[in-house]
Design a protein around this motif. Structure first.
Motif, PDB file in Angstrom:
ATOM      1  N   SER A   1     -53.553  45.609  74.174  1.00  0.00           N
ATOM      2  CA  SER A   1     -54.993  45.574  73.996  1.00  0.00           C
ATOM      3  C   SER A   1     -55.670  46.319  75.132  1.00  0.00           C
ATOM      4  N   VAL A   2     -56.658  47.135  74.793  1.00  0.00           N
ATOM      5  CA  VAL A   2     -57.335  47.903  75.822  1.00  0.00           C
ATOM      6  C   VAL A   2     -58.112  47.001  76.776  1.00  0.00           C
ATOM      7  N   ALA A   3     -58.243  45.739  76.420  1.00  0.00           N
ATOM      8  CA  ALA A   3     -58.939  44.811  77.309  1.00  0.00           C
ATOM      9  C   ALA A   3     -58.014  44.276  78.388  1.00  0.00           C
ATOM     10  N   GLY A   4     -56.704  44.383  78.179  1.00  0.00           N
ATOM     11  CA  GLY A   4     -55.750  43.827  79.130  1.00  0.00           C
ATOM     12  C   GLY A   4     -54.937  44.912  79.791  1.00  0.00           C
ATOM     13  N   VAL A   5     -53.675  44.594  80.098  1.00  0.00           N
ATOM     14  CA  VAL A   5     -52.786  45.572  80.714  1.00  0.00           C
ATOM     15  C   VAL A   5     -52.502  46.678  79.709  1.00  0.00           C
ATOM     16  N   ARG A   6     -52.637  47.908  80.133  1.00  0.00           N
ATOM     17  CA  ARG A   6     -52.487  49.024  79.205  1.00  0.00           C
ATOM     18  C   ARG A   6     -51.159  49.728  79.460  1.00  0.00           C
ATOM     19  N   ALA A   7     -50.358  49.815  78.426  1.00  0.00           N
ATOM     20  CA  ALA A   7     -49.086  50.528  78.512  1.00  0.00           C
ATOM     21  C   ALA A   7     -49.117  51.683  77.536  1.00  0.00           C
ATOM     22  N   SER A   8     -48.415  52.752  77.834  1.00  0.00           N
ATOM     23  CA  SER A   8     -48.416  53.929  76.973  1.00  0.00           C
ATOM     24  C   SER A   8     -47.203  53.924  76.054  1.00  0.00           C
ATOM     25  N   GLY A   9     -47.396  54.401  74.834  1.00  0.00           N
ATOM     26  CA  GLY A   9     -46.310  54.497  73.868  1.00  0.00           C
ATOM     27  C   GLY A   9     -46.582  55.621  72.903  1.00  0.00           C
ATOM     28  N   ASP A  10     -45.735  55.733  71.887  1.00  0.00           N
ATOM     29  CA  ASP A  10     -45.875  56.811  70.919  1.00  0.00           C
ATOM     30  C   ASP A  10     -46.678  56.401  69.691  1.00  0.00           C
ATOM     31  N   ARG A  11     -46.788  55.126  69.448  1.00  0.00           N
ATOM     32  CA  ARG A  11     -47.419  54.640  68.228  1.00  0.00           C
ATOM     33  C   ARG A  11     -48.738  53.927  68.509  1.00  0.00           C
ATOM     34  N   TRP A  12     -49.614  53.991  67.526  1.00  0.00           N
ATOM     35  CA  TRP A  12     -50.866  53.256  67.601  1.00  0.00           C
ATOM     36  C   TRP A  12     -50.628  51.842  67.118  1.00  0.00           C
ATOM     37  N   ARG A  13     -51.279  50.879  67.733  1.00  0.00           N
ATOM     38  CA  ARG A  13     -51.257  49.526  67.217  1.00  0.00           C
ATOM     39  C   ARG A  13     -52.086  49.472  65.944  1.00  0.00           C
ATOM     40  N   GLU A  14     -51.757  48.549  65.064  1.00  0.00           N
ATOM     41  CA  GLU A  14     -52.519  48.427  63.822  1.00  0.00           C
ATOM     42  C   GLU A  14     -53.840  47.701  64.035  1.00  0.00           C
ATOM     43  N   ILE A  15     -53.884  46.828  65.041  1.00  0.00           N
ATOM     44  CA  ILE A  15     -55.115  46.075  65.304  1.00  0.00           C
ATOM     45  C   ILE A  15     -55.372  46.013  66.811  1.00  0.00           C
ATOM     46  N   TYR A  16     -56.606  46.336  67.194  1.00  0.00           N
ATOM     47  CA  TYR A  16     -57.062  46.189  68.571  1.00  0.00           C
ATOM     48  C   TYR A  16     -58.170  45.144  68.561  1.00  0.00           C
ATOM     49  N   PRO A  17     -57.882  43.921  69.044  1.00  0.00           N
ATOM     50  CA  PRO A  17     -58.846  42.810  68.926  1.00  0.00           C
ATOM     51  C   PRO A  17     -60.103  43.023  69.782  1.00  0.00           C
TER      52      PRO A  17
ATOM     53  N   TYR B   1     -66.167  44.552  68.651  1.00  0.00           N
ATOM     54  CA  TYR B   1     -65.667  44.973  67.348  1.00  0.00           C
ATOM     55  C   TYR B   1     -64.142  45.090  67.370  1.00  0.00           C
ATOM     56  N   THR B   2     -63.485  44.469  66.401  1.00  0.00           N
ATOM     57  CA  THR B   2     -62.045  44.623  66.220  1.00  0.00           C
ATOM     58  C   THR B   2     -61.799  45.937  65.493  1.00  0.00           C
ATOM     59  N   VAL B   3     -60.825  46.707  65.984  1.00  0.00           N
ATOM     60  CA  VAL B   3     -60.548  48.035  65.425  1.00  0.00           C
ATOM     61  C   VAL B   3     -59.201  48.029  64.710  1.00  0.00           C
ATOM     62  N   HIS B   4     -59.220  48.423  63.446  1.00  0.00           N
ATOM     63  CA  HIS B   4     -57.996  48.545  62.645  1.00  0.00           C
ATOM     64  C   HIS B   4     -57.581  50.018  62.585  1.00  0.00           C
ATOM     65  N   VAL B   5     -56.308  50.285  62.845  1.00  0.00           N
ATOM     66  CA  VAL B   5     -55.779  51.652  62.804  1.00  0.00           C
ATOM     67  C   VAL B   5     -54.593  51.677  61.840  1.00  0.00           C
ATOM     68  N   PRO B   6     -54.839  51.861  60.546  1.00  0.00           N
ATOM     69  CA  PRO B   6     -53.746  51.819  59.570  1.00  0.00           C
ATOM     70  C   PRO B   6     -52.727  52.931  59.815  1.00  0.00           C
ATOM     71  N   PRO B   7     -51.439  52.593  59.861  1.00  0.00           N
ATOM     72  CA  PRO B   7     -50.414  53.581  60.205  1.00  0.00           C
ATOM     73  C   PRO B   7     -50.168  54.646  59.139  1.00  0.00           C
ATOM     74  N   ASP B   8     -50.515  54.369  57.892  1.00  0.00           N
ATOM     75  CA  ASP B   8     -50.212  55.307  56.804  1.00  0.00           C
ATOM     76  C   ASP B   8     -51.343  56.288  56.507  1.00  0.00           C
ATOM     77  N   GLN B   9     -52.389  56.280  57.332  1.00  0.00           N
ATOM     78  CA  GLN B   9     -53.458  57.259  57.123  1.00  0.00           C
ATOM     79  C   GLN B   9     -52.919  58.659  57.406  1.00  0.00           C
ATOM     80  N   THR B  10     -53.560  59.661  56.831  1.00  0.00           N
ATOM     81  CA  THR B  10     -53.065  61.027  56.972  1.00  0.00           C
ATOM     82  C   THR B  10     -54.199  61.976  57.332  1.00  0.00           C
TER      83      THR B  10
END
Length: 428
Positions: A172-188, A225-234
């Motif tokens: 969560s961008v509100a807490g400890v931030r770690a880097s990765g290759d994938r987007w989370r599906e939900i950011y509370p 605002y909770t942010v949804h990032v659907p993985p199958d979007q193109t």
């Protein structure tokens, strides 16, 4: 059958043009070339002539259609509401359908392959992000640039000068931030919950503009605002739409519609105005969903009283992308958003009514015209004395930033939400 549909539509829509000429001073290519065939009404006359078989569909006709930036400034001033954007797209689709050999010579096999492999499956760009980051850090791109052929390649020079690749947040961008290759599906959301939204990632932005996407999530979360990032979007499909590949664009639109409709959110946020236009016009939203540019959404959002924004006593130039100005008509919102930063002096970039020349892949396909259009932007930016230039479209941002870099002009180009997120405490 496809050609018949396009022809009938072009005949009907082109007949709405009364050749009044009010569009001429607003058309970037007409202003530069002073050629009637490179003006909106001239192109419309040519389209009508081709579909009615009065003139041939040949290489010269294609050249005039290709020179169009699809900036749609003509639409914004047309008294008869001629749908020029639809006209040029359908004409290019007709060209692609009837003149495959002529069109094929204009696009390299490598570029076509990249579009098929990456743009239609942008999740693959996520997987390439770490590799590209490593190549940037290692200095290999600079070494390869010394090769004579690559030194002359506009696209390669452009890639070399891209800022260092960033990564999406896995926590969560509100807490400890770690880097990765994938987007989370939900950011509370943080604090008081004010709603839920979907975020459209785009394709190229997954590598070149992660900072803006992270900033959008960060600011939205901070406001509740909770942010949804659907993985199958193109991909939004704009590059295909404007290149005449209507079936591919429609297929991408259908996938995005299916993905986002499953979220049950009322708002889909776009951080790139070009993508926003495409999502809006290709029907990704329905009667229960709206497509909204990030600056417009944040300007109207609640929760600002709960966040602290650090002062920035600097001149901030605002560039209006054509898609934001001429189609969405949302150009006022980046100014309002940046004005939330204490101490800023917000200035409009002179010549905002004219295209910068990026226009999707136009800066690659029509380099001479694109460079001439960019030159006026660079001169205005340099004369302003500003330290920052904000723009709401990733293509414009990269094109302008590349031009500033080549001239050694020290002005940082970034999205309005990215600058705002910095002043709210996000470390990028």
């Amino acid at each position: 059958m496809l050609s018949k549909i396009f022809k009938d539509s072009i005949i009907h829509e082109s007949s709405q043009c009364v050749s009044c000429g009010l569009c001429l001073p607003h058309c970037p290519t007409y202003r530069l070339l002073k050629s009637e065939a490179d003006s909106p009404r001239g192109r419309i006359a040519l389209m009508n002539g081709v579909v009615n078989e009065r003139i041939p569909l040949n290489a010269r006709f294609i050249l005039h259609m290709d020179r169009c930036l699809t900036c749609r400034s003509c639409e914004a001033v047309c008294p008869n509401n001629v749908p020029y954007g639809h006209l040029i797209d359908k004409t290019r689709a007709l060209i692609a359908d009837q003149s495959k050999s002529l069109v094929a010579t204009q696009k390299s096999g490598a570029r076509s392959m990249l579009e098929r492999l990456l743009l239609t499956r942008p999740v693959r760009l996520d997987r390439l992000r770490r590799l590209f980051y490593f190549i940037q850090k290692s200095g290999w791109l600079r070494w390869l640039q010394k090769l004579s052929q690559l030194e002359k390649n506009k696209l390669f020079k452009f890639v070399v000068q891209l800022p260092l690749v960033k990564f999406p947040h896995t926590a969560s961008v509100a807490g400890v931030r770690a880097s990765g290759d994938r987007w989370r599906e939900i950011y509370p959301a943080e604090g008081e919950r004010r709603g839920e939204v979907g975020l459209f990632l785009g394709c190229v932005a997954r590598i070149t503009d992660v900072a803006t996407l992270n900033s959008s999530i960060y600011v939205l979360n901070r406001l509740g605002y909770t942010v949804h990032v659907p993985p199958d979007q193109t991909c939004c499909g704009a590059l295909y739409q404007h290149g005449g590949a209507m079936k591919q664009a429609a297929s991408l639109a259908q996938q995005n519609k299916s993905v986002f409709s499953g979220l049950k959110v009322k708002t889909i946020i776009s951080a790139a105005s070009g993508c926003g236009v495409q999502l809006l016009e290709c029907g990704v939203a329905d009667e229960h969903t709206q497509i909204v540019d990030i600056s417009r959404f944040l300007t109207a959002a609640e929760g600002w009283e709960s966040v602290e924004i650090m002062s920035l006593p600097q001149k901030i130039l605002v560039h209006d992308p054509c898609s934001l100005r001429n189609v969405l008509r949302d150009q006022v919102y980046p100014y309002k958003l940046i004005a939330r930063i204490p101490g800023v002096q917000v200035m409009s970039l002179p010549g905002n009514d004219q295209c910068c020349g990026a226009a999707g892949t136009y800066f690659i396909d029509q380099q001479e015209i694109a460079s001439r259009l960019l030159e006026s932007k660079l001169s205005a930016a340099m004369d302003s004395g500003a330290r920052y230039l904000v723009t709401s479209n990733i293509g414009c941002a990269m094109h302008i930033a590349n031009g500033l870099y080549e001239k050694g002009i020290d002005i940082e180009v970034l999205h309005p939400v990215t600058l705002l997120a910095r002043q709210m405490g996000l470390e990028l």
